[in-house]
Design a protein around this motif. Structure first.
Motif, mmCIF file in Angstrom:
data_model
loop_
_atom_site.group_PDB
_atom_site.id
_atom_site.type_symbol
_atom_site.label_atom_id
_atom_site.label_comp_id
_atom_site.label_asym_id
_atom_site.label_seq_id
_atom_site.Cartn_x
_atom_site.Cartn_y
_atom_site.Cartn_z
ATOM 1 N N VAL A 49 0.842 -1.200 0.000
ATOM 2 C CA VAL A 49 0.000 0.000 0.000
ATOM 3 C C VAL A 49 0.875 1.247 0.000
ATOM 4 O O VAL A 49 0.615 2.205 -0.726
ATOM 5 N N LYS A 50 1.944 1.215 0.820
ATOM 6 C CA LYS A 50 2.859 2.349 0.885
ATOM 7 C C LYS A 50 3.529 2.570 -0.467
ATOM 8 O O LYS A 50 3.627 3.701 -0.948
ATOM 9 N N LEU A 51 3.950 1.475 -1.111
ATOM 10 C CA LEU A 51 4.584 1.564 -2.417
ATOM 11 C C LEU A 51 3.602 2.103 -3.457
ATOM 12 O O LEU A 51 3.951 2.953 -4.273
ATOM 13 N N ASP A 52 2.351 1.625 -3.401
ATOM 14 C CA ASP A 52 1.345 2.072 -4.359
ATOM 15 C C ASP A 52 1.068 3.569 -4.203
ATOM 16 O O ASP A 52 0.949 4.288 -5.190
ATOM 17 N N LYS A 53 0.999 4.058 -2.961
ATOM 18 C CA LYS A 53 0.777 5.484 -2.737
ATOM 19 C C LYS A 53 1.959 6.305 -3.239
ATOM 20 O O LYS A 53 1.787 7.364 -3.843
ATOM 21 N N GLU A 54 3.159 5.799 -2.977
ATOM 22 C CA GLU A 54 4.372 6.491 -3.435
ATOM 23 C C GLU A 54 4.412 6.556 -4.961
ATOM 24 O O GLU A 54 4.698 7.599 -5.549
ATOM 25 N N LEU A 55 4.102 5.431 -5.610
ATOM 26 C CA LEU A 55 4.094 5.395 -7.077
ATOM 27 C C LEU A 55 3.017 6.315 -7.646
ATOM 28 O O LEU A 55 3.248 6.995 -8.641
ATOM 29 N N SER A 56 1.862 6.333 -7.006
ATOM 30 C CA SER A 56 0.783 7.212 -7.475
ATOM 31 C C SER A 56 1.210 8.671 -7.397
ATOM 32 O O SER A 56 0.942 9.455 -8.303
ATOM 33 N N LYS A 57 1.873 9.032 -6.306
ATOM 34 C CA LYS A 57 2.325 10.417 -6.142
ATOM 35 C C LYS A 57 3.365 10.769 -7.203
ATOM 36 O O LYS A 57 3.295 11.826 -7.825
ATOM 37 N N ILE A 58 4.309 9.858 -7.449
ATOM 38 C CA ILE A 58 5.361 10.108 -8.434
ATOM 39 C C ILE A 58 4.773 10.198 -9.841
ATOM 40 O O ILE A 58 5.118 11.087 -10.613
ATOM 41 N N THR A 59 3.891 9.260 -10.179
ATOM 42 C CA THR A 59 3.333 9.263 -11.531
ATOM 43 C C THR A 59 2.441 10.476 -11.772
ATOM 44 O O THR A 59 2.456 11.048 -12.852
ATOM 45 N N THR A 60 1.698 10.886 -10.762
ATOM 46 C CA THR A 60 0.857 12.073 -10.923
ATOM 47 C C THR A 60 1.718 13.307 -11.134
ATOM 48 O O THR A 60 1.428 14.136 -11.995
ATOM 49 N N LYS A 61 2.808 13.419 -10.373
ATOM 50 C CA LYS A 61 3.701 14.563 -10.518
ATOM 51 C C LYS A 61 4.365 14.556 -11.897
ATOM 52 O O LYS A 61 4.448 15.585 -12.564
ATOM 53 N N THR A 62 4.805 13.380 -12.350
ATOM 54 C CA THR A 62 5.447 13.272 -13.663
ATOM 55 C C THR A 62 4.452 13.570 -14.777
ATOM 56 O O THR A 62 4.761 14.282 -15.726
ATOM 57 N N ALA A 63 3.245 13.031 -14.668
ATOM 58 C CA ALA A 63 2.235 13.265 -15.698
ATOM 59 C C ALA A 63 1.852 14.736 -15.754
ATOM 60 O O ALA A 63 1.647 15.294 -16.822
#
Length: 120
Positions: A49-63
């Protein structure tokens, strides 16, 4: 998941592709560590869950950085009827229409063969 209705289609595509690339590289790193004989602790649900939240934050920022914003205007249109900017755009449109007509009927820059000026 990748489905988030607050993003445009292009933003979603960039976000999902980036997320997939990050997960793929992490899986490769995990496989390399496992194949080298290093003991890796089994990942728990909380880590996922922690990894998924981190990835979501990174991908949203990159997008948000690389994908274009939606075309719907969020601010007030500065060229409203009656403003100086609106008048300038109106005169520019009439001038472009007149110049185009003169060019297309061979009145301005006359020539016998087709030219770029006449095609414009």
């Amino acid at each position: 998941g990748c489905a988030d209705p607050s993003h445009t289609t292009h933003t979603l595509l960039v976000s999902c592709l980036f997320k997939h690339a990050l997960l793929h590289s992490q899986l490769q790193t995990e496989e390399e560590r496992t194949s080298e004989g290093a003991s890796s602790s089994p990942s728990t649900s909380a880590d996922g869950v922690k990894l998924d939240k981190e990835l979501s934050k990174i991908t949203t920022k990159t997008a948000a950085t690389f994908a274009p914003r939606s075309s719907t205007a969020k601010g007030k249109n500065p060229a409203q009827k009656g403003t100086v900017l609106y008048d300038i755009f109106e005169y520019q449109a009439w001038l472009a229409l007149a110049a185009g007509g003169l060019l297309s009927f061979n009145i301005m820059f006359p020539s016998d063969e087709p030219s770029i000026a006449r095609l414009l």
